[in-house]
Write a protein that holds these residues in place. Sequence first.
Motif, short mmCIF file in Angstrom:
data_model
loop_
_atom_site.label_atom_id
_atom_site.label_comp_id
_atom_site.label_asym_id
_atom_site.label_seq_id
_atom_site.Cartn_x
_atom_site.Cartn_y
_atom_site.Cartn_z
N LYS A 25 -4.96 2.41 4.71
CA LYS A 25 -5.17 1.35 3.70
C LYS A 25 -4.38 0.10 4.08
CE LYS A 25 -5.51 4.36 -0.27
NZ LYS A 25 -4.67 4.94 -1.30
N CYS A 75 0.82 -1.23 0.00
CA CYS A 75 0.00 0.00 0.00
C CYS A 75 0.85 1.27 0.00
CB CYS A 75 -0.95 0.00 1.20
SG CYS A 75 -2.14 -1.34 1.13
N ARG A 129 -5.63 -3.67 4.78
CA ARG A 129 -5.12 -4.79 3.96
C ARG A 129 -4.55 -5.88 4.88
NH1 ARG A 129 -2.40 -5.39 -1.20
NH2 ARG A 129 -3.71 -3.65 -1.83
N ASN A 148 -2.27 6.23 3.42
CA ASN A 148 -1.80 4.90 2.98
C ASN A 148 -1.62 3.96 4.16
OD1 ASN A 148 -1.92 5.80 0.43
ND2 ASN A 148 0.28 5.80 0.05
#
Length: 157
Positions: free
Chosen positions: A146, A96, A150, A143
């Motif tokens: 994210k 990411c 993930r 990020n």
Amino acid sequence: MQRITVKTTINDTDYSFDVEPRLLLVDLIRDKAGLTGTHAGCDTGNCGACTVLLNGLTVKSCQVLAPRARGAEIRTVEGLAQNGALHPVQEAFWECDALECGFCTPGMLMTTVAFLVENPHPSDEDIRRAYSGNLCRCTGYLNIIKAVKRAAETMES
Ligand code: FES
Ligand code: FES
């Protein structure tokens, strides 16, 4: 000056150190064990660069005295990868593009590992709150959010 023996386990390796009782855990890890992935960014408990796991819980190692490590299991960023394979949190940060500088990233990774054990299905708000103690003064956190999501998916599967 009085000295004490601190027997501890860091990243599955047993150590015995002869130290002054006022030594900080971050200095034990960096200077005595030679594990320099943990950084001292502020020494005031604000930045989170020194975050490690002490018996599975995050601590800011600049705020903990080395004697607390006696008989404890400590994990640092060097102990996340196993048998040459990155930890799912490291993989997610890589995928990411959430890796920031070498100073703040180790602390962010350690916070994430402990956070996802405690909260395997975090909301964006949960994640933002979890990083309130890990400061980056130069980029952003999008990020990272994210990457945490993930990693949560990967670890669940
Ligand atoms: S060096 Fe420990 S919080 Fe900044
Ligand atoms: S402090 Fe590490 S990227 Fe900002």
